[in-house]
Scaffold this motif. Structure first.
Motif, PDB file in Angstrom:
ATOM      1  N   SER A  53      16.151   1.926  -6.582  1.00 53.64           N
ATOM      2  CA  SER A  53      14.875   2.041  -7.294  1.00 53.64           C
ATOM      3  C   SER A  53      15.093   2.185  -8.796  1.00 53.64           C
ATOM      4  CB  SER A  53      14.065   3.239  -6.780  1.00 53.64           C
ATOM      5  OG  SER A  53      13.626   2.980  -5.463  1.00 53.64           O
ATOM      6  N   ASP A 174       9.884  -3.159  -4.444  1.00 56.75           N
ATOM      7  CA  ASP A 174      10.730  -2.037  -4.004  1.00 56.75           C
ATOM      8  C   ASP A 174      10.234  -1.544  -2.648  1.00 56.75           C
ATOM      9  OD1 ASP A 174      12.418   0.093  -3.724  1.00 56.75           O
ATOM     10  OD2 ASP A 174      11.956   1.012  -5.669  1.00 56.75           O
ATOM     11  N   GLU A 175      10.935  -1.930  -1.591  1.00 52.76           N
ATOM     12  CA  GLU A 175      10.563  -1.614  -0.212  1.00 52.76           C
ATOM     13  C   GLU A 175       9.085  -1.922   0.062  1.00 52.76           C
ATOM     14  OE1 GLU A 175      12.303   1.778   1.638  1.00 52.76           O
ATOM     15  OE2 GLU A 175      13.512   2.244  -0.117  1.00 52.76           O
TER      16      GLU A 175
HETATM   17 MG    MG Z   1      14.279   3.781  -3.673  1.00 53.44          MG
END
Ligand code: MG
Ligand code: ADP
Length: 232
Positions: A53, A174-175
């Motif tokens: 991240s 991000d995810e």
């Molecule tokens: Mg992360």
């Protein structure tokens, strides 16, 4: 004469990010090198806490590195003032988060139009482009719905439409399916595949091997560095 080669879309060189200081110091990124070429679809994998991240936030100009260089389309972004950086973020980068991060009181249309307001796009064009982006992500029937009137998958589609509305050179996710069930995950991944096939350059963090398998290449992070998938 031969055309000069286009620079990579994104090039991180020797990027370190240190949070805190003294005994509380955490090295989230340690001399990270990462290159993203135009048309790439890169999956970023690695254990929790490995710096994924942090790297995405730096690529997205949401955060600045402690040291190292970041070139976006050949431009050294770490030298930009905050205002100029915000402008680059708005025009050249799209970001999709696990928790969608939509404005709760705003409709799907309003959420998608917001980046165009910052970019100074005239109102008629904003409406037309937002409608067309929401159509592109399969939400033509949900233009006036607010986030709490939409399913998780629909909210993520709104977030994706918002992220691509200014035609960014780089889409970061991000995810993006981390909060979605498996059938909705499949639909959202299908959408990312389509966007990639239409020419969008994409970097996606994921924990799932089958999600990463759809990408062209995988960068595996460990202790703030990319171990594989990143030819230097
Ligand atoms: Mg992360
Ligand atoms: P990942 O996304 O791979 O799980 P992160 O990039 O979120 O990893 O975090 C990398 C490391 O940096 C972790 O040790 C995390 O605790 C730390 N970290 C991340 N953000 C902050 C912050 N804002 N302040 C302090 N430490 C942080």
């Amino acid at each position: 004469m031969a055309e000069p080669a286009r620079p990579p879309v994104a090039e991180l060189r020797g990027i370190s990010k240190i949070y805190g200081s003294g005994d509380l110091e955490v090295k989230a990124l340690d001399q990270l090198n990462l290159t993203v070429q135009e048309g790439d679809y890169l999956a970023v994998m690695g254990a929790s806490g490995s710096g994924k991240s942090t790297a995405m936030n730096i690529l997205g100009c949401l955060d600045r590195p402690t040291s190292g260089t970041y070139r976006l389309n050949g431009m050294a972004v770490e030298q930009l003032e905050d205002d100029a950086l915000a402008d680059v973020r708005n025009r050249s980068l799209g970001f999709v988060f696990q928790q969608f991060h939509l404005l709760g009181h705003a409709s799907a249309m309003e959420n998608v139009m917001l980046p165009m307001i910052y970019a100074g796009v005239p109102r008629d064009e904003r409406v037309e482009r937002a409608q067309s982006a929401l159509r592109r992500v399969g939400l033509a029937q949900r233009l006036e719905n607010k986030p709490n009137q939409l399913s998780g998958g629909q909210q993520q589609r709104v977030a994706i439409a918002r992220a691509i509305i200014n035609r960014p050179s780089l889409l970061l996710a991000d995810e993006p399916t981390g909060a979605l069930d498996s059938s909705t995950t499949a639909e959202v991944l299908e959408l990312f595949d389509e966007l990639h096939q239409q020419g969008i350059t994409l970097v996606m963090v994921t924990h799932e091997d089958d999600v990463a398998a759809r990408a062209q290449r995988i960068a595996r992070f460990q202790d703030g560095r990319a171990l594989t998938g990143c030819p230097q």
